[in-house]
Design an enzyme around this catalytic site. Structure first.
Site, mmCIF file in Angstrom:
data_model
loop_
_atom_site.group_PDB
_atom_site.id
_atom_site.type_symbol
_atom_site.label_atom_id
_atom_site.label_comp_id
_atom_site.label_asym_id
_atom_site.label_seq_id
_atom_site.Cartn_x
_atom_site.Cartn_y
_atom_site.Cartn_z
ATOM 1 C CE LYS A 1 32.939 12.772 88.522
ATOM 2 N NZ LYS A 1 34.400 12.827 88.575
ATOM 3 C CG ASP B 1 32.065 11.054 84.951
ATOM 4 O OD1 ASP B 1 32.359 9.902 85.328
ATOM 5 O OD2 ASP B 1 32.871 12.005 84.943
HETATM 6 O O1 C5P Z 1 32.872 9.620 78.468
HETATM 7 P P1 C5P Z 1 33.525 10.959 78.497
HETATM 8 O O2 C5P Z 1 33.372 11.691 77.180
HETATM 9 O O3 C5P Z 1 33.129 11.794 79.668
HETATM 10 O O4 C5P Z 1 35.076 10.679 78.697
HETATM 11 C C1 C5P Z 1 36.033 11.650 78.348
HETATM 12 C C2 C5P Z 1 37.354 10.978 78.080
HETATM 13 O O5 C5P Z 1 37.937 10.525 79.306
HETATM 14 C C3 C5P Z 1 37.318 9.762 77.192
HETATM 15 O O6 C5P Z 1 37.343 10.114 75.829
HETATM 16 C C4 C5P Z 1 38.588 9.043 77.615
HETATM 17 O O7 C5P Z 1 39.720 9.634 77.026
HETATM 18 C C5 C5P Z 1 38.660 9.336 79.109
HETATM 19 N N1 C5P Z 1 38.068 8.251 79.920
HETATM 20 C C6 C5P Z 1 38.731 7.038 80.006
HETATM 21 N N2 C5P Z 1 38.186 6.018 80.736
HETATM 22 C C7 C5P Z 1 37.024 6.190 81.419
HETATM 23 C C8 C5P Z 1 36.336 7.434 81.368
HETATM 24 C C9 C5P Z 1 36.905 8.446 80.601
HETATM 25 O O8 C5P Z 1 39.810 6.852 79.402
HETATM 26 N N3 C5P Z 1 36.527 5.172 82.108
#
Ligand code: C5P
Length: 317
Positions: free
Chosen positions: A9, A155
């Site tokens: 994406k 994501d």
């Molecule tokens: O959900 P995912 O593990 O892909 O997200 C990785 C990191 O990115 C999270 O641990 C966080 O630190 C950051 N993040 C965030 N806010 C979001 C998406 C991701 O702070 N909306």
């Protein structure tokens, strides 16, 4: 046993609000899925397991550089386990064959294009298809897959769904958006990835020091541009609130954006948490030209051309 694909994406607009109590940031983002994709197969092994993970290993081949974990820390491995756990919770103990995950990566690794999340989405649909078919059980369906996806990462729900969507909350509360036409992007990847948590943390730090980094949570103009299908209008809407943080951690990305600017005008942004930069182009040929020109001037970068929107994660075989 089964093969599935999922696409990467680009965040056309990435508005980042304040940090929440759960550590995530409130987002207002417009996602577009792109033609770059990963392909994941579940391959039957010799033995069987009646509890715990059926996955015994992972093989990764790639058209893009970057390190991909091949153990249970890989999000695709965790996605297979999440579906298996769900089925065991619903239907009791199931004896399964051992499984090896075979993954082909075409999405940049650690590049802010949801490559790891796409692998998780492909693993979700592949495992659901396999278990429902082989054991005659009810498949998870859209809602069930979405819930497991949201548990794996912010994501993952979008790459599962594909197309074009507004993402609110952590980015996992999705509303499909109308989008006309096909958009062509030159994608400039960097040899070294960037960690997503460190880019969000850098933005928080910069916001403590500066007052010009306010969140951009309005997406109406993006919505209008996408439904008009006008490339020029969409170019004027590109925005990424994480860009100052990515540039602060990786100053050499400024050169990528500057070199691209001289070729493509004001159509370039850092993609997601970076370090990949993307340039929206009027056609595929233009995108090819930029994908060749920028790496020729900026060492440590490579170019590729993608188009969007593409579809969601799907079983192909
Ligand atoms: O959900 P995912 O593990 O892909 O997200 C990785 C990191 O990115 C999270 O641990 C966080 O630190 C950051 N993040 C965030 N806010 C979001 C998406 C991701 O702070 N909306």
């Amino acid at each position: 046993m089964v093969t599935a694909t999922a696409h990467g994406k680009i965040n056309i607009h990435l508005g980042v609000g304040p940090k929440r109590e759960d550590g995530y940031h409130e987002l207002a983002t417009v996602f577009q899925s792109i033609s770059a994709s990963d392909t994941l197969s579940l391959v039957r092994g010799e033995g069987t397991v009646s509890e715990g993970s059926p996955v015994v290993g992972m093989e990764v081949s790639q058209s893009v550089p970057g390190e991909v974990p091949t153990d249970s820390s890989n999000l695709a491995w965790r996605a297979v386990d999440a579906v298996v756990e769900h089925y065991r919770g619903e239907h009791g103990s199931i004896t399964l064959p051992q499984v090896t995950i075979s993954l082909f990566k075409g999405i940049p690794v650690a590049g802010g294009m949801a490559g790891g999340s796409a692998d998780a989405a492909a693993a979700l649909v592949a495992t659901d298809h396999w278990l429902a078919g082989e054991y005659g059980l009810d498949p998870l369906g859209k809602r069930g897959l979405h819930d497991l996806a949201a548990g794996l990462g912010a994501d993952v729900p979008f790459v599962l769904m594909g197309g074009t969507a507004l993402g609110r909350g952590r980015g996992d509360e999705l509303i499909p958006m109308m989008s006309r036409g096909t958009y062509h992007w030159a994608v400039i990847t960097s040899n070294e990835g960037l960690s997503t948590p460190s880019v969000f943390a850098k933005l928080d730090e910069l916001r403590e020091q500066r007052d010009d980094l306010e969140p951009h949570m309005w997406t109406e103009r993006v919505s209008e541009a996408l439904s008009s299908g006008n490339y020029g209008l969409l170019t004027a809407c590109l925005r990424n609130d994480l860009q100052p943080a990515a540039l602060s951690l990786r100053p050499e990305l400024r050169t990528v954006l500057q070199v691209g600017f001289s070729q493509a005008g004001n159509s370039g942004i850092v993609s997601g948490s970076g370090p990949t930069c993307v340039f929206l182009c009027p056609d595929e040929e233009w995108a090819r030209m930029i994908a060749a020109a920028v790496p020729a001037e900026v060492p440590g970068t490579s170019g590729m051309v993608v188009s969007g929107p593409a579809g969601g994660a799907a079983v192909v075989d």
